[in-house]
Design a protein around this motif. Structure first.
Motif, mmCIF file in Angstrom:
data_model
loop_
_atom_site.group_PDB
_atom_site.id
_atom_site.type_symbol
_atom_site.label_atom_id
_atom_site.label_comp_id
_atom_site.label_asym_id
_atom_site.label_seq_id
_atom_site.Cartn_x
_atom_site.Cartn_y
_atom_site.Cartn_z
ATOM 1 N N LEU A 92 0.833 -1.207 0.000
ATOM 2 C CA LEU A 92 0.000 0.000 0.000
ATOM 3 C C LEU A 92 0.869 1.258 0.000
ATOM 4 O O LEU A 92 0.534 2.257 -0.641
ATOM 5 N N GLU A 93 2.003 1.193 0.685
ATOM 6 C CA GLU A 93 2.924 2.324 0.697
ATOM 7 C C GLU A 93 3.552 2.504 -0.694
ATOM 8 O O GLU A 93 3.671 3.633 -1.187
ATOM 9 N N GLN A 94 3.928 1.411 -1.352
ATOM 10 C CA GLN A 94 4.507 1.489 -2.697
ATOM 11 C C GLN A 94 3.527 2.089 -3.698
ATOM 12 O O GLN A 94 3.930 2.771 -4.642
ATOM 13 N N ARG A 95 2.242 1.848 -3.472
ATOM 14 C CA ARG A 95 1.226 2.414 -4.362
ATOM 15 C C ARG A 95 0.919 3.877 -4.019
ATOM 16 O O ARG A 95 0.121 4.523 -4.689
ATOM 17 N N GLY A 96 1.527 4.383 -2.960
ATOM 18 C CA GLY A 96 1.359 5.780 -2.591
ATOM 19 C C GLY A 96 0.117 6.068 -1.763
ATOM 20 O O GLY A 96 -0.305 7.222 -1.665
ATOM 21 N N PHE A 97 -0.459 5.035 -1.135
ATOM 22 C CA PHE A 97 -1.709 5.208 -0.385
ATOM 23 C C PHE A 97 -1.495 5.524 1.089
ATOM 24 O O PHE A 97 -2.424 5.961 1.765
ATOM 25 N N LEU A 98 -0.315 5.277 1.608
ATOM 26 C CA LEU A 98 -0.074 5.563 3.020
ATOM 27 C C LEU A 98 1.388 5.900 3.243
ATOM 28 O O LEU A 98 2.237 5.644 2.390
ATOM 29 N N ILE A 99 1.620 6.488 4.391
ATOM 30 C CA ILE A 99 2.995 6.766 4.815
ATOM 31 C C ILE A 99 3.158 6.255 6.242
ATOM 32 O O ILE A 99 2.191 6.131 6.998
ATOM 33 N N ARG A 100 4.403 5.946 6.577
ATOM 34 C CA ARG A 100 4.760 5.528 7.935
ATOM 35 C C ARG A 100 5.555 6.658 8.576
ATOM 36 O O ARG A 100 6.395 7.286 7.922
ATOM 37 N N ARG A 101 5.263 6.882 9.828
ATOM 38 C CA ARG A 101 6.031 7.863 10.602
ATOM 39 C C ARG A 101 6.424 7.214 11.926
ATOM 40 O O ARG A 101 5.620 6.525 12.552
ATOM 41 N N ARG A 102 7.633 7.480 12.333
ATOM 42 C CA ARG A 102 8.087 6.987 13.632
ATOM 43 C C ARG A 102 7.341 7.758 14.711
ATOM 44 O O ARG A 102 7.203 8.975 14.644
ATOM 45 N N SER A 103 6.830 7.047 15.686
ATOM 46 C CA SER A 103 6.087 7.669 16.783
ATOM 47 C C SER A 103 7.012 8.556 17.599
ATOM 48 O O SER A 103 8.151 8.194 17.878
ATOM 49 N N THR A 104 6.506 9.712 17.977
ATOM 50 C CA THR A 104 7.288 10.602 18.845
ATOM 51 C C THR A 104 7.234 10.129 20.290
ATOM 52 O O THR A 104 8.094 10.486 21.089
ATOM 53 N N GLU A 105 6.248 9.305 20.622
ATOM 54 C CA GLU A 105 6.105 8.799 21.992
ATOM 55 C C GLU A 105 6.864 7.499 22.218
ATOM 56 O O GLU A 105 7.354 7.237 23.309
ATOM 57 N N ASP A 106 6.933 6.661 21.174
ATOM 58 C CA ASP A 106 7.611 5.370 21.262
ATOM 59 C C ASP A 106 8.354 5.153 19.951
ATOM 60 O O ASP A 106 7.751 4.798 18.951
ATOM 61 N N ARG A 107 9.648 5.356 19.949
ATOM 62 C CA ARG A 107 10.453 5.317 18.728
ATOM 63 C C ARG A 107 10.415 3.949 18.037
ATOM 64 O O ARG A 107 10.753 3.829 16.879
ATOM 65 N N ARG A 108 10.013 2.903 18.758
ATOM 66 C CA ARG A 108 9.921 1.568 18.155
ATOM 67 C C ARG A 108 8.653 1.419 17.322
ATOM 68 O O ARG A 108 8.530 0.515 16.512
ATOM 69 N N ARG A 109 7.707 2.298 17.514
ATOM 70 C CA ARG A 109 6.382 2.181 16.887
ATOM 71 C C ARG A 109 6.303 3.004 15.604
ATOM 72 O O ARG A 109 6.729 4.155 15.568
ATOM 73 N N GLN A 110 5.755 2.381 14.563
ATOM 74 C CA GLN A 110 5.493 3.073 13.299
ATOM 75 C C GLN A 110 4.019 3.468 13.263
ATOM 76 O O GLN A 110 3.147 2.620 13.457
ATOM 77 N N GLU A 111 3.749 4.736 13.043
ATOM 78 C CA GLU A 111 2.378 5.212 12.891
ATOM 79 C C GLU A 111 2.040 5.270 11.404
ATOM 80 O O GLU A 111 2.889 5.624 10.587
ATOM 81 N N LEU A 112 0.807 4.931 11.067
ATOM 82 C CA LEU A 112 0.380 4.887 9.676
ATOM 83 C C LEU A 112 -0.662 5.963 9.406
ATOM 84 O O LEU A 112 -1.578 6.171 10.210
ATOM 85 N N TYR A 113 -0.501 6.626 8.258
ATOM 86 C CA TYR A 113 -1.409 7.688 7.842
ATOM 87 C C TYR A 113 -1.695 7.529 6.350
ATOM 88 O O TYR A 113 -0.807 7.168 5.575
ATOM 89 N N LEU A 114 -2.920 7.830 5.955
ATOM 90 C CA LEU A 114 -3.255 7.833 4.536
ATOM 91 C C LEU A 114 -2.696 9.085 3.870
ATOM 92 O O LEU A 114 -2.698 10.164 4.465
#
Length: 159
Positions: A92-114
């Protein structure tokens, strides 16, 4: 061809299309499987032009409704293992539908956004799903539909 004939043919059991179904028509699971096949086939057809699977569509919906959700939470909600979810998120990321962001609260966690394209794809998918659902819901009265959903919920909530 009836759903029973289609299921028999898909299973490889049908030789002449006229099988003795023995006790199958008396089994709840058999009817649930036939219903699942019919709904899945129609859903797949409805989304074919968008090149999305059911799980990809559900993933986009969950990310859209839960901005910043993690892959782990998505996998748990959809009953998918983490490796499969990661591969789906990659596609889905390769198709340009979402992005991942590193969480500011927990650096191990990836947050997902459309992305904007993801929002547009989700809107198109929701329209296709609404059309798909309308066709099946039209087979029932409002009371029947409410009863059906309640009965199905009783089954899947106990598993």
């Amino acid at each position: 061809m009836s759903d029973i004939d289609l299921l028999a043919a898909e299973s490889g059991l049908a030789k002449d299309g006229k099988l003795d179904l023995d006790g199958l028509p008396n089994l709840l699971g058999f009817h649930l499987r036939l219903a699942h096949v019919a709904v899945y086939r129609d859903f797949t057809s409805a989304l074919a032009g968008l090149d999305l699977t059911q799980k990809q569509c559900a993933t986009l919906q969950l990310i859209g409704a839960n901005k910043g959700v993690s892959q782990v939470d998505l996998a748990a909600t959809l009953g998918t293992d983490r490796a499969t979810m990661m591969a789906m998120i990659d596609r889905l990321e390769q198709r340009g539908f979402l992005i991942r962001r590193r969480s500011t609260e927990d650096r191990r966690r990836q947050e997902l956004y459309l992305t904007d394209d993801g929002e547009k794809m989700l809107a198109a998918a929701k329209q296709a799903i609404d059309d798909h659902e309308r066709g099946f819901k039209a087979r029932f009265t409002a009371a029947e539909l409410k009863t059906l959903v309640a009965a199905l919920s009783r089954i899947h909530k106990q598993v």
